[in-house]
Design a protein around this motif. Sequence first.
Motif, PDB file in Angstrom:
ATOM      1  N   TYR A 159       6.110  -1.400   1.651  1.00 13.63           N
ATOM      2  CA  TYR A 159       5.000  -0.539   0.896  1.00 13.63           C
ATOM      3  C   TYR A 159       6.054  -0.181  -0.357  1.00 13.63           C
ATOM      4  N   THR A 163       2.375   2.415  -5.075  1.00 10.57           N
ATOM      5  CA  THR A 163       2.451   3.844  -5.669  1.00 10.57           C
ATOM      6  C   THR A 163       2.022   4.850  -4.326  1.00 10.57           C
ATOM      7  N   ALA A 164       2.718   5.965  -4.482  1.00  9.86           N
ATOM      8  CA  ALA A 164       2.373   6.912  -3.281  1.00  9.86           C
ATOM      9  C   ALA A 164       0.951   7.698  -3.335  1.00  9.86           C
ATOM     10  N   GLU A 166      -1.565   5.780  -4.344  1.00 10.74           N
ATOM     11  CA  GLU A 166      -2.523   4.635  -3.908  1.00 10.74           C
ATOM     12  C   GLU A 166      -2.392   4.827  -2.443  1.00 10.74           C
ATOM     13  N   PHE A 167      -1.500   4.858  -1.817  1.00 11.26           N
ATOM     14  CA  PHE A 167      -1.191   4.865  -0.228  1.00 11.26           C
ATOM     15  C   PHE A 167      -1.992   6.136   0.330  1.00 11.26           C
ATOM     16  N   ILE A 168      -1.923   7.195  -0.282  1.00 12.95           N
ATOM     17  CA  ILE A 168      -2.474   8.410   0.267  1.00 12.95           C
ATOM     18  C   ILE A 168      -4.085   8.526  -0.172  1.00 12.95           C
ATOM     19  N   TYR A 177      -5.805  14.206  -0.983  1.00 17.74           N
ATOM     20  CA  TYR A 177      -4.604  13.854  -1.932  1.00 17.74           C
ATOM     21  C   TYR A 177      -4.605  15.050  -2.986  1.00 17.74           C
ATOM     22  N   SER A 197       7.130   5.530  -5.228  1.00 19.71           N
ATOM     23  CA  SER A 197       6.788   4.563  -4.319  1.00 19.71           C
ATOM     24  C   SER A 197       6.055   4.997  -2.897  1.00 19.71           C
ATOM     25  N   ALA A 198       5.232   4.458  -2.259  1.00 20.55           N
ATOM     26  CA  ALA A 198       4.760   4.731  -0.880  1.00 20.55           C
ATOM     27  C   ALA A 198       5.849   4.614   0.168  1.00 20.55           C
ATOM     28  N   THR A 391       8.539   2.726  -7.765  1.00 20.52           N
ATOM     29  CA  THR A 391       8.037   1.492  -7.092  1.00 20.52           C
ATOM     30  C   THR A 391       8.969   0.237  -7.723  1.00 20.52           C
TER      31      THR A 391
END
Length: 443
Positions: A159, A163-164, A166-168, A177, A197-198, A391
Amino acid sequence: MKIIASSDYKTCFFHNFKNFLMPILVNNRCIMRICIIGGGLTGLSAAYRLSGTHSVDVLEASAEAGGLLSSSPVRDTFIEQYYHHCFSGDAHLLALMDELGLTADLTWLSGSTGYFSEGHIYPLTTPFEILRYPLLTLRDKFRLGLLTLRAGKYQASSYDDMTADEFILDTCGRHAYESFFAPLLRSKFGDRRHEVSAAWLISRIAIRSDRGPQGERLGYLRHGYQSLITALSDAVQRNGGAIHTGTPARSLEKTEDGTWMVNGTTYDAVVSTVRPSVLTALGGPSLPDIPYQGAACVTLGLSRDVLQGIYWVNVKDEAPYGAVIGHTNFAPIEWYGEHIVYLASYFREDLPEDHEERMITDFCERFGVSRDEIRWHHMTSDTAAGPVYVTGYRNIIPPYEVDGIYCAGMFSPPNYPERSMEGSVVAAQAIVNLITSPEAARD
């Protein structure tokens, strides 16, 4: 004396003979003269492994060794200038402590958590407390709980390019979020939070998932991690190594035979634990400019507990710090005779001159503390306290060896995608293996 290292005795002998030098041998191996730049946990761990069989100089810019594990005296013990604990899965760190005779001082404690918002501390340690938390919906809590359970099963590094944010948004939804994760990312990464980064976030959640009904199981040394720094330093010096505090590396220069000079002295091997861009600026090899951020931490001695017995309280509202850590709601107050609290903040640019006062003033107002309840306080800051895991970070991690210089530290592979004391010890061992057994280490 300059000693050239080689696994082949004849090669070593004739190389030294050509330069009018006589090789010094221990167990049929050449002794190398090794410079280690940086006396933090990575540098001292490497020095510990290399000293005794090689001649080791550790150069530490600060007045004391320890780096981000440095401590200050409190009564008859020590307190870290930046909060620390270890985890039950830190196999290499725990083995090192055992080797140094520190296991008897290692205590396993419970770390409780909470969230501060609009004048209230909401405990978030037990399942019941999480269910009662009013700032998340039941659906939010279900999705967050599912993420926590699954975090250890994710391949975090895959991952790296997500991005964190996007992941959340994808796994927990927008409300979770905005009301839970966004304030944490803002307080830790500031204006770079949307680049994080995620991979980092997943790793962070996974490592904090060793929880029982009373909180995380975390390790701490009876007299703080100063015990580890002292034990490493003493062992290095007993083995004949030298630790030069107050001595920064000021210059690097490559010699005609491919070795390096540090501050005008030639070494057979150089280990750098400092930020890669700093090494390049000193004259070392060109390395990727890994993004770093600074940290400023205010430590206070208080006459009472102001965190309702909670160890780690994240602050949702905008404040000059992102978390308040009640150290003596973790380690027994009897060790210190007073309540000890950290105020943790991060920064990128220059730290404002009045930052300590701003943090203390805000803390007093926000948590209802009067000035006469603060017995003492001090602030420690470091402009390069740790990498920002943006990222694409995985693609810029430098290798352990670049143009004859060995690199290890918070930027190394074992500290991706989340740094830890364990990662620093593993990185140190990796470069020791490369220096002492290069062929085996590369296989």
